[in-house]
Design a protein around this motif. Structure first.
Motif, PDB file in Angstrom:
ATOM      1  N   LEU A  97      27.196   8.731 -11.786  1.00  0.00           N
ATOM      2  CA  LEU A  97      27.235  10.197 -11.858  1.00  0.00           C
ATOM      3  C   LEU A  97      27.013  10.839 -10.488  1.00  0.00           C
ATOM      4  O   LEU A  97      27.614  11.874 -10.187  1.00  0.00           O
ATOM      5  CB  LEU A  97      26.202  10.722 -12.860  1.00  0.00           C
ATOM      6  N   THR A  98      26.197  10.231  -9.665  1.00  0.00           N
ATOM      7  CA  THR A  98      25.977  10.752  -8.317  1.00  0.00           C
ATOM      8  C   THR A  98      27.260  10.700  -7.499  1.00  0.00           C
ATOM      9  O   THR A  98      27.585  11.626  -6.761  1.00  0.00           O
ATOM     10  CB  THR A  98      24.843   9.974  -7.614  1.00  0.00           C
ATOM     11  N   ASP A  99      28.012   9.613  -7.647  1.00  0.00           N
ATOM     12  CA  ASP A  99      29.290   9.503  -6.944  1.00  0.00           C
ATOM     13  C   ASP A  99      30.359  10.402  -7.554  1.00  0.00           C
ATOM     14  O   ASP A  99      31.196  10.954  -6.841  1.00  0.00           O
ATOM     15  CB  ASP A  99      29.796   8.061  -6.971  1.00  0.00           C
ATOM     16  N   LEU A 100      30.343  10.548  -8.860  1.00  0.00           N
ATOM     17  CA  LEU A 100      31.379  11.279  -9.578  1.00  0.00           C
ATOM     18  C   LEU A 100      31.224  12.799  -9.463  1.00  0.00           C
ATOM     19  O   LEU A 100      32.216  13.516  -9.336  1.00  0.00           O
ATOM     20  CB  LEU A 100      31.353  10.874 -11.060  1.00  0.00           C
ATOM     21  N   CYS A 101      29.995  13.276  -9.497  1.00  0.00           N
ATOM     22  CA  CYS A 101      29.724  14.717  -9.579  1.00  0.00           C
ATOM     23  C   CYS A 101      29.163  15.267  -8.277  1.00  0.00           C
ATOM     24  O   CYS A 101      28.471  14.557  -7.538  1.00  0.00           O
ATOM     25  CB  CYS A 101      28.692  14.983 -10.684  1.00  0.00           C
ATOM     26  N   THR A 102      29.407  16.543  -8.053  1.00  0.00           N
ATOM     27  CA  THR A 102      28.734  17.224  -6.953  1.00  0.00           C
ATOM     28  C   THR A 102      27.280  17.442  -7.370  1.00  0.00           C
ATOM     29  O   THR A 102      26.951  17.376  -8.565  1.00  0.00           O
ATOM     30  CB  THR A 102      29.378  18.593  -6.671  1.00  0.00           C
ATOM     31  N   PRO A 103      26.397  17.723  -6.426  1.00  0.00           N
ATOM     32  CA  PRO A 103      25.006  18.012  -6.808  1.00  0.00           C
ATOM     33  C   PRO A 103      24.910  19.172  -7.809  1.00  0.00           C
ATOM     34  O   PRO A 103      24.105  19.114  -8.743  1.00  0.00           O
ATOM     35  CB  PRO A 103      24.336  18.360  -5.473  1.00  0.00           C
ATOM     36  N   ALA A 104      25.747  20.192  -7.654  1.00  0.00           N
ATOM     37  CA  ALA A 104      25.722  21.327  -8.587  1.00  0.00           C
ATOM     38  C   ALA A 104      26.171  20.910  -9.988  1.00  0.00           C
ATOM     39  O   ALA A 104      25.600  21.356 -10.989  1.00  0.00           O
ATOM     40  CB  ALA A 104      26.597  22.464  -8.064  1.00  0.00           C
ATOM     41  N   GLU A 105      27.176  20.060 -10.060  1.00  0.00           N
ATOM     42  CA  GLU A 105      27.641  19.578 -11.368  1.00  0.00           C
ATOM     43  C   GLU A 105      26.568  18.718 -12.033  1.00  0.00           C
ATOM     44  O   GLU A 105      26.314  18.851 -13.235  1.00  0.00           O
ATOM     45  CB  GLU A 105      28.929  18.761 -11.210  1.00  0.00           C
ATOM     46  N   ARG A 106      25.947  17.873 -11.260  1.00  0.00           N
ATOM     47  CA  ARG A 106      24.868  17.024 -11.779  1.00  0.00           C
ATOM     48  C   ARG A 106      23.714  17.872 -12.300  1.00  0.00           C
ATOM     49  O   ARG A 106      23.158  17.626 -13.363  1.00  0.00           O
ATOM     50  CB  ARG A 106      24.426  16.157 -10.632  1.00  0.00           C
TER      51      ARG A 106
END
Length: 95
Positions: free
Chosen positions: A21-30
């Protein structure tokens, strides 16, 4: 090509899901995903109003309302299924 859903289901640990999830999403998305999940858990307890959840979490009442709608009214059942899985897993750990 493998679907996102299948990939998530095949990950075997919290650490591997977090890395993915860290690789897939931006910090805001996470952050948004984390906030929605926290709101779903609070709503499921049915102890706090939207305003109290907002005060406790900082999540907008619009997002809280959206999560509540999906939790209670939408046919997908994703939040409900996840909440039940978490509860069942906690019960299994106690036995």
């Amino acid at each position: 090509m493998q679907t996102l859903e299948k990939t998530l289901a095949e990950l075997d640990s919290e650490k591997s899901v977090a890395a993915f999830l860290t690789d897939l999403c931006t910090p805001a998305e996470r952050r948004a995903l984390t906030e929605r999940w926290a709101v779903a858990q609070l709503l499921d307890r049915d102890e706090l109003s939207y305003r109290e959840i907002h005060a406790k979490s900082g999540v907008s009442t619009t997002t809280i309302g959206r999560v509540a709608r999906f939790l209670r009214d939408e046919p997908h059942g994703g939040y409900r299924f996840a909440l039940e899985q978490v509860t069942n897993n906690k019960l299994k750990e106690k036995t």
